[in-house]
Design a protein around this motif. Structure first.
Motif, PDB file in Angstrom:
ATOM      1  N   UNK A 102      38.788  40.272  20.907  1.00 40.48           N
ATOM      2  CA  UNK A 102      39.625  39.629  21.912  1.00 40.48           C
ATOM      3  C   UNK A 102      38.809  39.572  23.196  1.00 40.48           C
ATOM      4  N   UNK A 103      38.893  38.463  23.918  1.00 40.62           N
ATOM      5  CA  UNK A 103      38.138  38.346  25.158  1.00 40.62           C
ATOM      6  C   UNK A 103      39.075  38.179  26.344  1.00 40.62           C
ATOM      7  N   UNK A 104      38.569  38.595  27.485  1.00 38.58           N
ATOM      8  CA  UNK A 104      39.267  38.436  28.757  1.00 38.58           C
ATOM      9  C   UNK A 104      38.203  38.262  29.824  1.00 38.58           C
ATOM     10  N   UNK A 105      38.585  37.649  30.924  1.00 37.71           N
ATOM     11  CA  UNK A 105      37.665  37.535  32.051  1.00 37.71           C
ATOM     12  C   UNK A 105      38.312  38.143  33.290  1.00 37.71           C
ATOM     13  N   UNK A 106      37.459  38.704  34.113  1.00 39.03           N
ATOM     14  CA  UNK A 106      37.883  39.223  35.407  1.00 39.03           C
ATOM     15  C   UNK A 106      36.981  38.574  36.452  1.00 39.03           C
ATOM     16  N   UNK A 107      37.599  37.794  37.328  1.00 43.84           N
ATOM     17  CA  UNK A 107      36.866  37.128  38.404  1.00 43.84           C
ATOM     18  C   UNK A 107      37.127  37.891  39.692  1.00 43.84           C
ATOM     19  N   UNK A 108      36.051  38.303  40.354  1.00 45.05           N
ATOM     20  CA  UNK A 108      36.144  39.057  41.594  1.00 45.05           C
ATOM     21  C   UNK A 108      35.503  38.222  42.695  1.00 45.05           C
ATOM     22  N   UNK A 109      36.270  37.888  43.726  1.00 47.77           N
ATOM     23  CA  UNK A 109      35.763  37.142  44.877  1.00 47.77           C
ATOM     24  C   UNK A 109      35.784  38.070  46.089  1.00 47.77           C
ATOM     25  N   UNK A 131      39.438  39.657  46.109  1.00 48.46           N
ATOM     26  CA  UNK A 131      40.561  39.153  45.321  1.00 48.46           C
ATOM     27  C   UNK A 131      40.178  39.169  43.849  1.00 48.46           C
ATOM     28  N   UNK A 132      41.171  39.336  42.996  1.00 57.42           N
ATOM     29  CA  UNK A 132      40.957  39.442  41.558  1.00 57.42           C
ATOM     30  C   UNK A 132      41.794  38.411  40.814  1.00 57.42           C
ATOM     31  N   UNK A 133      41.196  37.821  39.781  1.00 56.26           N
ATOM     32  CA  UNK A 133      41.906  36.932  38.868  1.00 56.26           C
ATOM     33  C   UNK A 133      41.556  37.368  37.460  1.00 56.26           C
ATOM     34  N   UNK A 134      42.534  37.274  36.547  1.00 60.74           N
ATOM     35  CA  UNK A 134      42.309  37.737  35.177  1.00 60.74           C
ATOM     36  C   UNK A 134      42.796  36.705  34.187  1.00 60.74           C
ATOM     37  N   UNK A 135      42.218  36.757  32.989  1.00 52.66           N
ATOM     38  CA  UNK A 135      42.672  35.938  31.867  1.00 52.66           C
ATOM     39  C   UNK A 135      42.565  36.775  30.598  1.00 52.66           C
ATOM     40  N   UNK A 136      43.100  36.270  29.496  1.00 53.78           N
ATOM     41  CA  UNK A 136      42.919  36.909  28.189  1.00 53.78           C
ATOM     42  C   UNK A 136      43.814  38.098  27.962  1.00 53.78           C
ATOM     43  N   UNK A 140      48.010  42.685  33.133  1.00 58.46           N
ATOM     44  CA  UNK A 140      48.202  42.623  34.581  1.00 58.46           C
ATOM     45  C   UNK A 140      47.214  43.565  35.266  1.00 58.46           C
ATOM     46  N   UNK A 141      47.158  43.423  36.590  1.00 63.61           N
ATOM     47  CA  UNK A 141      46.306  44.263  37.433  1.00 63.61           C
ATOM     48  C   UNK A 141      47.192  45.011  38.408  1.00 63.61           C
ATOM     49  N   UNK A 142      46.778  46.198  38.819  1.00 66.86           N
ATOM     50  CA  UNK A 142      47.573  46.970  39.775  1.00 66.86           C
ATOM     51  C   UNK A 142      47.636  46.282  41.130  1.00 66.86           C
ATOM     52  N   UNK A 143      46.571  45.568  41.486  1.00 63.14           N
ATOM     53  CA  UNK A 143      46.533  44.810  42.737  1.00 63.14           C
ATOM     54  C   UNK A 143      45.768  43.516  42.492  1.00 63.14           C
ATOM     55  N   UNK A 144      46.019  42.530  43.314  1.00 63.62           N
ATOM     56  CA  UNK A 144      45.259  41.284  43.212  1.00 63.62           C
ATOM     57  C   UNK A 144      44.389  41.062  44.442  1.00 63.62           C
ATOM     58  N   UNK A 145      44.606  41.856  45.488  1.00 60.30           N
ATOM     59  CA  UNK A 145      43.746  41.803  46.674  1.00 60.30           C
ATOM     60  C   UNK A 145      43.430  43.230  47.117  1.00 60.30           C
ATOM     61  N   UNK A 153      34.415  56.637  44.651  1.00 56.05           N
ATOM     62  CA  UNK A 153      34.956  57.925  44.272  1.00 56.05           C
ATOM     63  C   UNK A 153      36.251  57.820  43.475  1.00 56.05           C
ATOM     64  N   UNK A 154      37.043  56.780  43.735  1.00 54.63           N
ATOM     65  CA  UNK A 154      38.319  56.581  43.051  1.00 54.63           C
ATOM     66  C   UNK A 154      38.362  55.191  42.445  1.00 54.63           C
ATOM     67  N   UNK A 155      39.305  55.013  41.525  1.00 54.37           N
ATOM     68  CA  UNK A 155      39.479  53.694  40.923  1.00 54.37           C
ATOM     69  C   UNK A 155      39.974  52.697  41.958  1.00 54.37           C
ATOM     70  N   UNK A 156      39.450  51.502  41.908  1.00 49.55           N
ATOM     71  CA  UNK A 156      39.867  50.443  42.828  1.00 49.55           C
ATOM     72  C   UNK A 156      41.000  49.609  42.232  1.00 49.55           C
TER      73      UNK A 156
END
Length: 161
Positions: A102-109, A131-136, A140-145, A153-156
């Motif tokens: 299975x594939x997904x993309x994560x676009x980070x601007x 900013x984050x965009x996802x597919x596949x 969902x993402x915890x945040x989009x900006x 040091x911590x997860x973003x």
């Protein structure tokens, strides 16, 4: 004459020793921070969920950053010479066969900002206005900006799948 030679030698030696500078060591193991991602169960948002047989590759690259690993978190670098980085995530939760990938993309601007640390460390980058965009298969993402990435040091971002 011997005393003059010894005196000249001593003067050269003393000037050599006193002209040395103190060593300057960089205290950062990786001055430019990576983007840290954690994988969570989409049904129970508080439970970490391992991404099985995960491979991560940056767009337009031929080598994978991670290949066929099973993890609940990863750290990926952002391109400091661009304002966007796109990663393809491949996972195989079923059999490990290529047909089941299975594939997904994560676009980070983002906006990269260069900062001088010291002579030994050189420059580092921090990333602003992310900013984050996802597919596949990424549900969902915890945040989009995100305002800034200046440490790892911590997860973003939490990825729910």
């Amino acid at each position: 004459m011997k005393i003059l030679k010894k005196l000249i030698f001593c003067l050269v030696f003393v000037s050599f020793v006193t002209s040395c500078e103190k060593d300057d060591f960089c205290e950062f193991s990786s001055p430019t921070p990576n983007l840290v991602l954690r994988f969570y169960d989409k049904d129970v948002n508080t439970d970490l969920k391992i991404a099985q047989r995960l491979s991560v590759i940056a767009q337009s690259k031929t080598d994978s950053l991670y290949t066929n690993i099973s993890v609940d978190s990863i750290a990926i670098p952002l391109n400091t010479n661009a304002t966007e980085t796109i990663y393809t995530f491949k996972r195989n939760e079923v059999t490990g066969n290529l047909a089941d990938n299975e594939t997904a993309t994560l676009t980070i601007k983002y906006t990269p900002e260069e900062r001088f640390l010291s002579r030994s460390c050189g420059f580092r980058f921090i990333f602003n206005t992310i900013t984050f965009e996802k597919t596949g298969w990424i549900d969902s993402l915890s945040i989009t900006t995100l305002e800034t990435i200046n440490s790892q040091e911590n997860a973003h971002v939490n990825i729910f799948h």
